[in-house]
Write a protein that holds these residues in place. Structure first.
Motif, PDB file in Angstrom:
ATOM      1  N   PRO A 203       0.846  -1.219   0.012  1.00  0.00           N
ATOM      2  CA  PRO A 203       0.053  -0.242   0.262  1.00  0.00           C
ATOM      3  C   PRO A 203       0.413   1.397  -0.255  1.00  0.00           C
ATOM      4  O   PRO A 203       0.357   2.565  -0.451  1.00  0.00           O
ATOM      5  N   ILE A 204       2.263   1.174   0.595  1.00  0.00           N
ATOM      6  CA  ILE A 204       3.145   2.295   0.890  1.00  0.00           C
ATOM      7  C   ILE A 204       3.418   2.508  -0.467  1.00  0.00           C
ATOM      8  O   ILE A 204       3.625   4.012  -1.240  1.00  0.00           O
ATOM      9  N   GLY A 205       3.749   1.330  -0.982  1.00  0.00           N
ATOM     10  CA  GLY A 205       4.960   1.588  -2.955  1.00  0.00           C
ATOM     11  C   GLY A 205       3.630   2.202  -3.567  1.00  0.00           C
ATOM     12  O   GLY A 205       4.542   3.415  -4.637  1.00  0.00           O
ATOM     13  N   LEU A 206       2.090   1.381  -3.984  1.00  0.00           N
ATOM     14  CA  LEU A 206       1.187   2.080  -4.651  1.00  0.00           C
ATOM     15  C   LEU A 206       1.576   3.649  -4.066  1.00  0.00           C
ATOM     16  O   LEU A 206       1.090   4.286  -5.140  1.00  0.00           O
ATOM     17  N   LEU A 207       1.145   4.192  -2.542  1.00  0.00           N
ATOM     18  CA  LEU A 207       0.951   5.619  -2.289  1.00  0.00           C
ATOM     19  C   LEU A 207       1.904   6.618  -3.666  1.00  0.00           C
ATOM     20  O   LEU A 207       1.572   7.940  -3.216  1.00  0.00           O
ATOM     21  N   ILE A 208       3.474   6.067  -2.968  1.00  0.00           N
ATOM     22  CA  ILE A 208       4.060   6.714  -3.579  1.00  0.00           C
ATOM     23  C   ILE A 208       5.081   6.739  -4.808  1.00  0.00           C
ATOM     24  O   ILE A 208       6.089   7.278  -4.808  1.00  0.00           O
TER      25      ILE A 208
END
Length: 100
Positions: free
Chosen positions: A81-86
């Motif tokens: 989720p963090i990888g996709l967010l940033i």
């Protein structure tokens, strides 16, 4: 001349949290009071429930997010989720050792 700009203030979880306080509430308050959020991204950061909450809150509140890559791994290709967010943000890369 005196300094024209005030010194920046930082909220750091290890300094602003204390035994017995709620991690979720402390991080939410820290993000809410921030102008920008620096995320020191590592594989452990990406797996952390608390870090995911921090990242999502920063996005939802439209804070400036400054990702800092702390390990040599494929952050941009991460499907966390963090990888996709940033994934569309330019990040600082401390993941590769400087050699000369």
């Amino acid at each position: 001349h005196a300094n024209r700009f005030p010194a920046p203030e930082f909220w750091k979880d290890t300094e602003q949290m204390y035994p017995g306080c709620s991690k979720m509430e402390a991080m939410a308050k820290g993000v809410g009071q921030s102008k920008a959020v620096m995320m020191f991204i590592s594989p452990d950061y990406e797996k952390s429930q608390f870090c995911s909450m921090e990242a999502n809150r920063a996005r939802d509140m439209k804070k400036n997010i400054i990702p800092v890559k702390m390990a040599d791994y494929a952050m941009a290709e991460s499907d966390s989720p963090i990888g996709l967010l940033i994934s569309d943000l330019i990040y600082v890369d401390f993941g590769k050792a400087v050699t000369e």
